[in-house]
Motif scaffolding. Structure first.
Motif, PDB file in Angstrom:
ATOM      1  N   VAL A   1       0.873  -1.168   0.000  1.00 59.09           N
ATOM      2  CA  VAL A   1       0.000   0.000   0.000  1.00 59.09           C
ATOM      3  C   VAL A   1       0.911   1.219   0.000  1.00 59.09           C
ATOM      4  CG1 VAL A   1      -1.826   1.282   1.169  1.00 59.09           C
ATOM      5  CG2 VAL A   1      -1.785  -1.217   1.292  1.00 59.09           C
ATOM      6  N   PHE A   2       0.837   2.037  -1.049  1.00 56.24           N
ATOM      7  CA  PHE A   2       1.676   3.224  -1.165  1.00 56.24           C
ATOM      8  C   PHE A   2       0.840   4.487  -0.992  1.00 56.24           C
ATOM      9  CE2 PHE A   2       4.087   0.256  -4.111  1.00 56.24           C
ATOM     10  CZ  PHE A   2       5.140   0.055  -3.230  1.00 56.24           C
ATOM     11  N   PHE A   3       1.508   5.565  -0.551  1.00 55.01           N
ATOM     12  CA  PHE A   3       0.855   6.860  -0.395  1.00 55.01           C
ATOM     13  C   PHE A   3       1.913   7.948  -0.506  1.00 55.01           C
ATOM     14  CE2 PHE A   3       1.539   4.619   3.592  1.00 55.01           C
ATOM     15  CZ  PHE A   3       2.371   5.469   4.306  1.00 55.01           C
ATOM     16  N   ASP A   4       1.479   9.208  -0.589  1.00 54.76           N
ATOM     17  CA  ASP A   4       2.429  10.308  -0.700  1.00 54.76           C
ATOM     18  C   ASP A   4       3.347  10.318   0.510  1.00 54.76           C
ATOM     19  OD1 ASP A   4       1.341  11.125  -3.085  1.00 54.76           O
ATOM     20  OD2 ASP A   4       0.041  12.642  -2.172  1.00 54.76           O
ATOM     21  N   PRO A   5       4.667  10.523   0.303  1.00 54.26           N
ATOM     22  CA  PRO A   5       5.610  10.501   1.426  1.00 54.26           C
ATOM     23  C   PRO A   5       5.206  11.459   2.542  1.00 54.26           C
ATOM     24  CG  PRO A   5       6.795  10.534  -0.652  1.00 54.26           C
ATOM     25  CD  PRO A   5       5.351  10.751  -0.985  1.00 54.26           C
ATOM     26  N   GLU A   6       5.251  10.961   3.760  1.00 52.48           N
ATOM     27  CA  GLU A   6       4.981  11.755   4.955  1.00 52.48           C
ATOM     28  C   GLU A   6       6.300  12.395   5.394  1.00 52.48           C
ATOM     29  OE1 GLU A   6       1.841  11.204   7.622  1.00 52.48           O
ATOM     30  OE2 GLU A   6       1.321  11.858   5.599  1.00 52.48           O
ATOM     31  N   GLU A   7       6.461  13.673   5.076  1.00 51.25           N
ATOM     32  CA  GLU A   7       7.761  14.322   5.273  1.00 51.25           C
ATOM     33  C   GLU A   7       8.231  14.280   6.730  1.00 51.25           C
ATOM     34  OE1 GLU A   7       9.925  18.643   4.413  1.00 51.25           O
ATOM     35  OE2 GLU A   7       7.949  18.187   3.571  1.00 51.25           O
ATOM     36  N   ALA A   8       7.314  14.403   7.678  1.00 47.62           N
ATOM     37  CA  ALA A   8       7.687  14.439   9.096  1.00 47.62           C
ATOM     38  C   ALA A   8       7.142  13.218   9.821  1.00 47.62           C
ATOM     39  CB  ALA A   8       7.174  15.725   9.736  1.00 47.62           C
ATOM     40  N   SER A   9       7.478  12.038   9.338  1.00 43.45           N
ATOM     41  CA  SER A   9       6.931  10.812   9.929  1.00 43.45           C
ATOM     42  C   SER A   9       7.771  10.271  11.091  1.00 43.45           C
ATOM     43  CB  SER A   9       6.797   9.732   8.855  1.00 43.45           C
ATOM     44  OG  SER A   9       8.041   9.477   8.231  1.00 43.45           O
ATOM     45  N   ARG A  10       9.028  10.690  11.194  1.00 43.02           N
ATOM     46  CA  ARG A  10       9.900  10.130  12.229  1.00 43.02           C
ATOM     47  C   ARG A  10       9.262  10.283  13.613  1.00 43.02           C
ATOM     48  NH1 ARG A  10      15.491   9.191  12.456  1.00 43.02           N
ATOM     49  NH2 ARG A  10      15.739  10.271  10.459  1.00 43.02           N
ATOM     50  N   ASP A  11       9.189   9.164  14.345  1.00 41.32           N
ATOM     51  CA  ASP A  11       8.648   9.073  15.708  1.00 41.32           C
ATOM     52  C   ASP A  11       7.127   9.242  15.770  1.00 41.32           C
ATOM     53  OD1 ASP A  11      11.167   8.615  16.822  1.00 41.32           O
ATOM     54  OD2 ASP A  11      11.569  10.764  17.020  1.00 41.32           O
ATOM     55  N   ALA A  12       6.473   9.451  14.627  1.00 35.13           N
ATOM     56  CA  ALA A  12       5.012   9.509  14.637  1.00 35.13           C
ATOM     57  C   ALA A  12       4.444   8.095  14.730  1.00 35.13           C
ATOM     58  CB  ALA A  12       4.490  10.210  13.392  1.00 35.13           C
ATOM     59  N   THR A  13       3.256   7.991  15.313  1.00 36.85           N
ATOM     60  CA  THR A  13       2.618   6.691  15.489  1.00 36.85           C
ATOM     61  C   THR A  13       1.542   6.493  14.426  1.00 36.85           C
ATOM     62  OG1 THR A  13       3.014   6.781  17.872  1.00 36.85           O
ATOM     63  CG2 THR A  13       1.372   5.208  17.101  1.00 36.85           C
ATOM     64  N   TYR A  14       1.516   5.279  13.857  1.00 36.38           N
ATOM     65  CA  TYR A  14       0.580   4.937  12.795  1.00 36.38           C
ATOM     66  C   TYR A  14      -0.157   3.653  13.167  1.00 36.38           C
ATOM     67  CZ  TYR A  14       3.057   8.351   9.928  1.00 36.38           C
ATOM     68  OH  TYR A  14       3.603   9.501   9.437  1.00 36.38           O
ATOM     69  N   VAL A  15      -1.312   3.483  12.546  1.00 35.36           N
ATOM     70  CA  VAL A  15      -2.126   2.280  12.760  1.00 35.36           C
ATOM     71  C   VAL A  15      -2.444   1.667  11.404  1.00 35.36           C
ATOM     72  CG1 VAL A  15      -4.325   1.371  13.605  1.00 35.36           C
ATOM     73  CG2 VAL A  15      -3.147   3.178  14.884  1.00 35.36           C
ATOM     74  N   VAL A  16      -2.271   0.349  11.289  1.00 32.39           N
ATOM     75  CA  VAL A  16      -2.662  -0.395  10.100  1.00 32.39           C
ATOM     76  C   VAL A  16      -3.818  -1.320  10.484  1.00 32.39           C
ATOM     77  CG1 VAL A  16      -1.953  -1.987   8.291  1.00 32.39           C
ATOM     78  CG2 VAL A  16      -0.307  -0.376   9.238  1.00 32.39           C
ATOM     79  N   ARG A  17      -4.872  -1.259   9.696  1.00 30.58           N
ATOM     80  CA  ARG A  17      -6.039  -2.119   9.937  1.00 30.58           C
ATOM     81  C   ARG A  17      -6.224  -3.019   8.734  1.00 30.58           C
ATOM     82  NH1 ARG A  17     -11.812  -1.739   9.141  1.00 30.58           N
ATOM     83  NH2 ARG A  17     -12.946  -2.759  10.862  1.00 30.58           N
ATOM     84  N   ILE A  18      -6.251  -4.337   8.962  1.00 28.93           N
ATOM     85  CA  ILE A  18      -6.435  -5.316   7.896  1.00 28.93           C
ATOM     86  C   ILE A  18      -7.746  -6.045   8.185  1.00 28.93           C
ATOM     87  CG2 ILE A  18      -5.449  -7.280   6.672  1.00 28.93           C
ATOM     88  CD1 ILE A  18      -3.150  -5.440   8.951  1.00 28.93           C
TER      89      ILE A  18
END
Length: 478
Positions: free
Chosen positions: A75-92
């Motif tokens: 799954v690709f998306f536009d680069p998140e420029e300030a992603s370092r140390d940010a928290t993400y959730v993946v739902r399958i």
């Protein structure tokens, strides 16, 4: 490592992770489908930034009928420029799966686990130790290296053979010999540790060039770094073998593409008798043993075409007989329309049949065989898997061109016009790094034969998209 169980409508898998770099742009998740049986339910993958509202950053829905068991889905998306140390959730999740018609994921608390794992909910249970098997994709526009750490180098854009399937038709129309000033720069990069590894390029045979011009092989040896050598074997003499065996060469690959002399001469125009090539390979193998270089990997390459596929089992036998370890096969890529008829995309059952025979032969002889999975009736997919090449290395041709990849259409610049440093982190490379792992990659990447989905027709007949032609004929297979 364990499976998480069937992903049913009431039991989504929810993975939380923390990004460890900026420019997060995708995730590749290892999907299991319970063996060879074809599943037909849908699977939806969603990714969110973890905050109160949690809008969907990206999503992808697939039908499991198109997914191979134990393969990655991206799954690709536009680069998140300030992603370092940010928290993400993946739902399958799935809205129509049922028992025996569902996907599964793999969970692990080891190195295979998704990087930055925080917690995972699977089978209704939250687990702080186990996370899904997945790879995160980042797209930083520049690298910390000032020059490519790995270089595939063609010192001369000329060859002693004229092969019908040659990828370098365009660059070989004029002879280019890499200038001494650029060679000196490459030597300096190796000396100061910026250049880590090197490869001889396919557009001009290095051993032939060494005999014709002198000093070509010495250039690679004198870099004093590990390097890989590709050759057509016509000038693989005992003297050349001994020079290589005394160097830092890590592997040698001999490209042949045939087991019979008449086929060999038709494919590789201007070639000597095929027996000469196998004799040269035997000499190299024997010298490897005599000089104690069992660490050196020896392989033989076979480009798979309709007119030679039936010779593959015999080729495996001949390679084994001369003491080589490995056979590496790759499907021919039709970079020009005249080669379409040779593509096994249009002869899938023939490939499947002789693939099995070659595997049986290799297993019986103890030869390592690299060959693509068989064709089947899954839907065509236009796209590729995650690529790291724009961050890891480049191709430097004898005419000064710098390519991001050997696939045509990815020229980044020319070292006779600007420095490698300016090219490597310049605008063309930045744009490629932004788009290569995306939903809209460059045409050359859509047709990539190296990170291909098995059923991507453009990766077998790339001229349809690279040269701007209608690619609908490539979607038809036989």
């Amino acid at each position: 490592m364990r499976i998480c169980g069937e992903i049913l409508p009431s039991e989504p898998v929810i993975q939380t992770f923390r990004a460890f770099e900026d420019y997060l742009c995708g995730i590749a998740i290892l999907i299991g489908t319970y063996g060879d049986a074809r599943r037909t339910s849908n699977l939806r993958i969603e990714i969110f930034r973890a905050h109160i509202n949690m809008p969907v950053l990206a999503w992808r829905e697939i039908n499991l009928a198109s997914v191979y068991d134990n393969s990655f889905v991206e799954v690709f998306f536009d680069p998140e420029e300030a992603s370092r140390d940010a928290t993400y959730v993946v739902r399958i999740c799935s809205d129509n799966a049922s028992h025996d018609n569902a996907a599964t994921l793999y969970l692990s608390d080891g190195e295979e686990r998704i990087a930055g794992h925080v917690t995972c909910k699977a089978n209704g249970r939250i687990n702080d130790a186990d996370g899904i098997l997945a790879k995160l994709t980042y797209a930083p526009p520049v690298t910390k290296e000032s020059v490519p750490p790995n270089l595939e180098i063609s010192l001369v854009t000329q060859c002693n053979l004229n092969c019908v399937h040659c990828i370098s038709r365009d660059t070989r129309k004029t002879v280019g010999h890499l200038r001494r000033s650029v060679r000196d720069e490459v030597q300096a990069w190796a000396a100061d540790g910026r250049l880590k590894t090197a490869y001889t390029d396919f557009s001009g045979d290095i051993l032939w060039a060494d005999q014709k011009f002198g000093g070509e092989l010495a250039f690679f040896i004198d870099l004093d770094i590990p390097f890989h050598l590709d050759t057509n074997g016509t000038h693989l003499t005992r003297e050349a073998a001994d020079r290589l065996l005394a160097s830092k060469v890590t592997s040698i690959n001999v490209s042949i593409d045939a087991a019979r002399s008449e086929t060999y001469k038709r494919i590789r125009k201007g070639s000597p008798a095929l027996d000469i090539i196998f004799d040269n390979m035997r000499t190299l193998s024997e010298r490897r043993l005599a000089l104690g270089r069992q660490d050196l990997k020896l392989s033989a390459a076979f480009v798979l075409m309709r007119s030679n596929i039936e010779e593959l089992p015999d080729f495996v036998r001949r390679v084994h007989a001369v003491g080589f370890d490995t056979v590496r096969t790759i499907h021919m890529q039709a970079y020009t329309a005249d080669m379409d008829a040779e593509s096994l995309w249009f002869h899938q059952q023939v490939f499947n049949e002789f693939r099995l025979k070659a595997i049986e032969t290799a297993d019986a002889l103890g030869v390592e065989l690299f060959i693509d999975r068989p064709f089947d009736d899954r839907d065509n997919q236009i796209g590729t898997s995650y690529c790291t090449q724009p961050w890891k290395g480049a191709y430097l041709l004898g005419n000064g061109d710098v390519l991001a990849c050997c696939v045509p259409g990815l020229r980044m610049g020319n070292v006779y016009e600007e420095s490698m440093e300016a090219i490597w982190n310049g605008p063309k490379y930045r744009e490629l790094r932004r788009t290569v792992n995306s939903n809209a990659p460059p045409p050359s990447c859509m047709a990539c034969p190296f990170n291909r989905k098995t059923n991507n027709p453009l990766s077998y007949t790339p001229h349809h998209v690279i040269r701007g032609r209608d690619y609908s004929p490539a979607l038809k297979s036989a």
